[in-house]
Scaffold this active site. Structure first.
Site, short mmCIF file in Angstrom:
data_model
loop_
_atom_site.label_atom_id
_atom_site.label_comp_id
_atom_site.label_asym_id
_atom_site.label_seq_id
_atom_site.Cartn_x
_atom_site.Cartn_y
_atom_site.Cartn_z
N ASP A 124 -16.46 -7.69 2.33
CA ASP A 124 -16.25 -7.75 0.88
C ASP A 124 -17.37 -6.98 0.19
OD1 ASP A 124 -16.25 -8.60 -1.86
OD2 ASP A 124 -15.09 -10.37 -1.26
N LYS B 39 -1.77 9.87 -9.35
CA LYS B 39 -3.01 9.09 -9.30
C LYS B 39 -4.01 9.67 -8.29
CE LYS B 39 -4.34 4.57 -7.51
NZ LYS B 39 -3.78 3.34 -6.93
N GLU C 170 -7.60 -6.82 -12.23
CA GLU C 170 -7.69 -7.08 -10.80
C GLU C 170 -9.16 -7.23 -10.38
OE1 GLU C 170 -5.16 -4.34 -8.66
OE2 GLU C 170 -3.40 -4.90 -9.84
N TYR D 50 0.83 -1.20 0.00
CA TYR D 50 0.00 0.00 0.00
C TYR D 50 0.86 1.25 0.00
CZ TYR D 50 -4.20 -2.78 1.26
OH TYR D 50 -5.26 -3.65 1.28
N GLU E 28 -10.62 2.15 -6.35
CA GLU E 28 -9.35 2.08 -7.07
C GLU E 28 -8.97 0.61 -7.21
OE1 GLU E 28 -5.70 3.20 -5.25
OE2 GLU E 28 -6.56 3.55 -3.27
#
Lengths: 770, 770
Positions: free
Chosen positions: A469, A387, A494, A378, A485
């Site tokens: 989740d 970003k 991903e 991270y 993101e």
């Protein structure tokens, strides 16, 4: 950093020998010392001299008068073939300290591709003899004689392969002219001065392009094929030698280069470890210092990213009035310093600088959905200077443009990690001066601790944390803006689409998603380095796995197409937009199947110059909000998110390289596939060549005897089960009616010339866990 | 033996269902029983019926009016996608005994290559559903819907690959039309009757070729490419499915075939397991019985060597006046009986008969020099009816033509084995009525016992035995005629040249060797079967080893070239002649090195039709004495040594198949290499396409930004180390001088389109011990 080497000529060695210096044990040691004081990092020494050449020719070439071959001479040759050995005086280097850290050039007159089969055999014996001797002296790089004869390059290459097998450790470098200057002699009969005098350079200023064309005789008239000849030879050599990592190339820049370098880009994808650059290639500038013609300048600057050794030759022969011998190496170091690629690497905050040490290094893509990332991971991504700024800006704009309301605007940051987007969203809220509240969702239990800490110390009650989740969790209320993101190097790799299928349940009917959409893009890539890296893995399945890679020694093979049949250089595969409409949901608000997230792309690329396809480069581009985006698309990233460092491109390798002719078309199929447990990609390509053909009737060809013997004896007597009525047994070619003017009409057809395997079928080598 | 299957139509099934027979439990069982009584070996049943088609279309195709899609309908589709299931009435076969030993045809309307991506996805789901159901019924062969759309064949093939992965055991057969009849509809706009009536066949007798062209509309006008379309689709499917051995093809012979079949030979190299043949392809003969057009007849006869299943359809629809339903299958069995390939296999004494059981079976070549053969091996070779007769004849002629002398003529049989050549030489001596004596040399100690026995019982003092290796042994006297049988399938591959280098020491200066010379020959070969056999070996190195193979399911890709650039269909690599002149010998009479036995061949083949190169077929031809020889050269063996059974061809496989376009050139390099211990072969090939090109200037292409930005700010101020004088920074394309009429001139160039790896470098996988 590039290295500069000085080339020692046989004359240099002879004069050092004639004029011995008692301070040095041998003439070579003196020359080595001299070259250091002249600013060279190393030297390049010819291994053998004229005496060896004379003996070899006597032994191995037939005498010119073609008389009866002397049996005793032939006996001497056979004795040499059965046990090759040098005489001391045939060799320039004899001591370990003479060879240390130097580059050795083998006898460049050896014709391993001679039209004469027996000369080839004897040249191979001599090459092996020279290499074995160089190996005895612990030489680390040997420059091989150049290939000269396209027809017999396979024999040249086979001999090199045999030597690579027998000689350990040593690196072999094949000397290859950047193109074949002989071709241009045919085009322009004007004699070209062997070494241009400074005055030619000086007088040619005024006349524009023709100024340089006095040096670069004829190249504006040359074709792809003519620029391709020497690369094609190298390609055969590399292929036959199985891309041996000890095989590299010495690019000979004696011929001047064109200003537009597309045709030269292929050399960036090759192991171009040495550049051979004679003083005669230099021209004089206004002050009579040696400089390189523009095309060569540009090429050298560009190839500096490969950190080659530049071998300068003839710099002590006084070809230029000013600057002396040092001027050449100083100029090369200047070109390196002013190389855009080198400058970008040296500048802090660029992706080129960030990625030093990662060039052409294969990494397995992250699976942040299946795996819980480490805090260090991270941290690395949070360092991206661009970003998060873009995310903040997108959120800010969305808030500003939100319809006026008295209610507070509800945001959700889903997949918050350690919270960088939460912090940015709060900044955006503050800048927009809006009433807003943020729901924060994270499934990584470890990161969730960090989030709790940040809430306590930084964010307070403007946010509410939810652990779970996003595909299954419930939120207490629906939100207006969903921020995530979840993007990988290829956009959806991903599983952003699948995660957002769950997270959009949190959105109100007219809520928006940041990002609102993203696209995946590919381009056909050539890279001997990457091919070797992928092949280095023992598990063959690793050659069907996508990798994340910072490209360096690569070349994108496609050109800008756009003739109607082919698309641009880099092409879009597919798009995902959020929130997605029209998906059938189950009672829990989730899609019944994941089939709506399968995708397919069928792309046609124009391949202007011949090359070897080793894989597909993959990129993404995302729209965060309206014109705020993120992109690693090579042609657009600098306009959209310059200096973002979070994503290297993705690389889909091929198991076996695919040869692509110049002016061909590459048809690429890419699939994003899914079942209940996994998502994976498959890829495949076919190559076609547009061929102009005379329109011809189907030629009656020579059938094998068994098939042309149609009227066998049995067929003569009519019988219920045998004879057909379409009797006339053999039709003469001339009797077949033909279309008029068949030979004068032509049409262009796409002829298939090759294909790859289907890669990663069924996700057998690589998949992403749902 | 071929199998004949009857195709059951949906109408057949419906009428059996309407008219139930109490003797059979189900209508299908009745139809199965009927078909046996009609002479069929098996049947081909459509798995599903119209009801399934209607439901699938409703679920998966957008309604024609393109209105808002009904959400409840979409919900039904998604439910099916998430869990596909049939309704009983959609299926024709439900019991194990109905499916036993039958071929099942899946829904042929499924468009796995639809232009619509979502239709393709749903077709794949349906295909998987049908296959899973067929697998439940233990079906062994399923015929898949045909590919229809070249653009999306990769998607079709990927779906088949996925199903092969998921369904075990079952064989999948792709139905492929032998060519695309749609192409010919474009060529000839004359409408072709859907099923030609018998009268068309009858009335077309008189007009010669045009008679058949009323059926075979337009094929004399078609090109290679048009005949190639469906094979090219199949090739993509086979390639993408990694040549899975469970994937075969059903060749659909609905379109009539051309008389000359070179373009069709490619199907012999494919797993053509089924032939689909509708009654409408048959025409009527003089007595109105159904027979096939000549081209189709020839093709069926030829393909009988693959023992296919011929599926006859529509034979009960009364398309021909005479013969009834049985006439079709009887005719097919007649074609099999009259197939030259089948006849040769059945005839005793032919190599085809001898090799039954060895078709396409890979054997390691013998190494009789390094290994001592077993008596059984000698026995097998001694059975050859032709080889020893030719040796006897050669010896007889040599003795007859020997200069008159009073001395006895001395012979030596070197490498005598169990003595067959000694016996033949004695016969020749007796026939020639000459005084002669034979020295016999053999190094196999075991065979030497047999020789001793034969001397004692048969030969007496006309021969003298010598035990030892002919390369080192001494003989008491020099001989006039040296007889050896050291030839392998490729001539020199059992080291005949090296052994004879030793044995010629026994010869007087003007003595002769039988054989006096031999040549090696190769041809480019395609064979999916052999590719799979080679790949079946776990050791990857086995793919670089030559094999001895009796070819069956193969196709020689080359045509007769002879345009100056390419040679004949099968080409000579090299020759060895004995005794050899000019070799430097050592004191023991042996060559100092073996380098004179190295050989190289560089051959250019014309490839008329597109195909996949899997390897090189190798053959030899030997001159024993003058016009007496031995040959396994396919075009010459029947003239030189017909029915010799001692040698199958040799096969040099390729690790990876090489795609060859139609009208291409294949350049093959083959080396015979040697060191002090070993002999080995290496091989390599490159493919080229002659391309007619407009003569063009080198196009200035779009350079990447970093390279086109030639006038960077630094370059504006002159400086000794920077500025070159060839200033004009960017040359407009229009300013480049161009050759006149560039677009009207064309020339043909060879463009490289592909290459193989170098095989067996350094003899790493395969060598022959000296």
């Amino acid at each position: 950093m590039a290295t500069v080497a000085g080339h020692l000529s046989l004359d240099d060695i002879a004069s050092a020998d004639a004029d011995r210096d008692p301070n040095f044990e041998t003439p070579i040691l003196r020359l080595l010392s001299d070259s250091k004081t002249k600013g060279y990092d190393t030297v390049c020494i010819p291994l053998t001299n004229e005496k060896w050449r004379v003996r070899w020719k006597k032994m191995c070439l037939s005498p010119e008068d073609e008389a009866e071959k002397d049996e005793s001479a032939e006996r001497i040759s056979e004795a040499w073939r059965s046990n090759p050995v040098f005489l001391r005086e045939e060799i320039n280097v004899t001591r370990l300290d003479e060879a240390e850290n130097t580059i050795v050039m083998l006898s460049d007159w050896l014709e391993l591709d001679s039209p004469d089969e027996w000369v080839r055999c004897d040249a191979e014996t001599a090459l092996m003899q020279e290499l074995a001797y160089a190996s005895y002296l612990n030489v680390s790089v040997a420059i091989l004689p150049p290939p000269r004869n396209r027809t017999h390059v396979p024999s040249y290459a086979r001999a090199i392969h045999a030597c690579l097998d027998k000689i350990p450790f040593m690196h072999f470098s094949v000397r290859v002219p950047v193109y074949d200057p002989a071709v241009f002699q045919l085009v322009s009969p004007t004699p070209r001065p062997a070494s241009p005098s400074p005055s030619i350079g000086a007088s040619s200023v005024a006349s524009g392009f023709s100024a340089s064309s006095s040096k670069s005789t004829g190249f504006p008239h040359t074709t792809e094929e003519e620029f391709n000849t020497t690369w094609e030879m190298w390609d055969v050599i590399r292929t036959i030698c199985e891309s041996n990592p000890r095989l590299s190339l010495t690019l000979d820049l004696t011929p001047p280069l064109p200003l537009t370098a597309g045709v030269l880009d292929k050399w960036f994808a090759e192991p171009t470890k040495q550049i051979f650059l004679p003083a005669s290639t230099f021209i004089a500038n206004a002050k009579s210092y040696p400089v390189l013609p523009k095309g060569t300048q540009s090429f050298i600057r560009e190839i500096m990213k490969l950190q080659p050794t530049v071998i300068l030759s003839g710099t002590n022969t006084g070809q230029h009035i000013r600057g002396g011998e040092r001027a050449y190496s100083q100029y090369i170091k200047h070109l390196e310093k002013t190389s855009p690629a080198v400058q970008a690497m040296k500048k802090l905050g660029t992706v080129e600088n960030f990625s030093i040490g990662y060039h052409d290094y294969l990494q397995a893509p992250l699976q942040p959905l299946a795996d819980n990332l480490q805090s260090t991971t991270y941290q690395t991504f949070e360092m991206d200077p661009v970003k998060y700024a873009n995310y903040e800006e997108a959120t800010f704009r969305a808030l500003l443009e939100w319809p006026k309301t008295d209610d507070r605007i509800l945001l959700c940051v889903a997949g918050a990690g350690r919270g960088p987007l939460v912090a940015r969203a709060l900044k955006a809220i503050s800048r927009a001066n809006q009433k807003a509240f943020i729901h924060v969702v994270e499934k990584n239990p470890n990161a969730f601790v960090t989030l709790q800490e940040r809430q306590k110390t930084e964010w307070g009650d403007q946010v509410q944390l939810h652990f779970g989740d996003m595909r299954t969790l419930g939120l207490p209320e629906k939100v207006d803006i969903l921020i995530t993101e979840l993007l990988g190097s290829f956009g959806d790799n991903e599983l952003s689409p699948e995660c957002l299928d769950g997270a959009v349940r949190f959105l109100k009917p007219h809520g928006i998603s940041i990002p609102s959409s993203y696209t995946a893009h590919i381009a056909p890539l050539s890279s001997t380095k990457l091919f070797n890296e992928v092949r280095g893995h023992e598990d063959l399945k690793k050659s069907e796995t996508p990798y994340v890679v910072m490209f360096n020694a690569v070349n994108i093979l496609s050109g800008e197409g756009g003739d109607g049949n082919t698309g641009p250089r880099i092409q879009e595969c597919w798009e995902f937009a959020h929130p997605v409409k029209g998906v059938v949901l189950n009672e829990r608000g989730l899609p019944v199947t994941n089939s709506h997230n399968s995708r397919f792309a069928d792309l046609n690329f124009h391949i202007p110059h011949a090359g070897v396809l080793h894989g597909l480069a993959g990129y993404f581009e995302a729209v965060l909000y309206k014109n705020i985006g993120l992109s690693i698309h090579p042609q657009r990233k600098d306009y959209i998110s310059k200096d973002s460092i979070s994503w290297f491109p993705i690389y889909f390798p091929l198991r076996d390289p695919l040869y692509l002719p110049g002016n061909s078309e590459l048809h690429v199929s890419v699939w994003r596939l899914t079942d209940q447990q996994r998502v994976w990609y498959e890829w495949y390509a076919e190559a076609f060549l547009p061929v102009m053909m005379p329109v011809m009737d189907w030629a009656v060809d020579r059938a094998p005897a068994s098939l042309s013997a149609i009227s066998t004896p049995q067929l003569i007597t009519p019988s219920p089960t045998i004879d057909a009525l379409d009797v006339p047994p053999v039709v003469n070619k001339t009797e077949i009616p033909r279309a008029p003017n068949e030979s004068s009409r032509t049409e262009t057809r796409l002829v298939k010339v090759g294909q790859t395997a289907l890669h990663n079928p069924g996700g057998r080598s690589s998949w992403i866990k749902l």
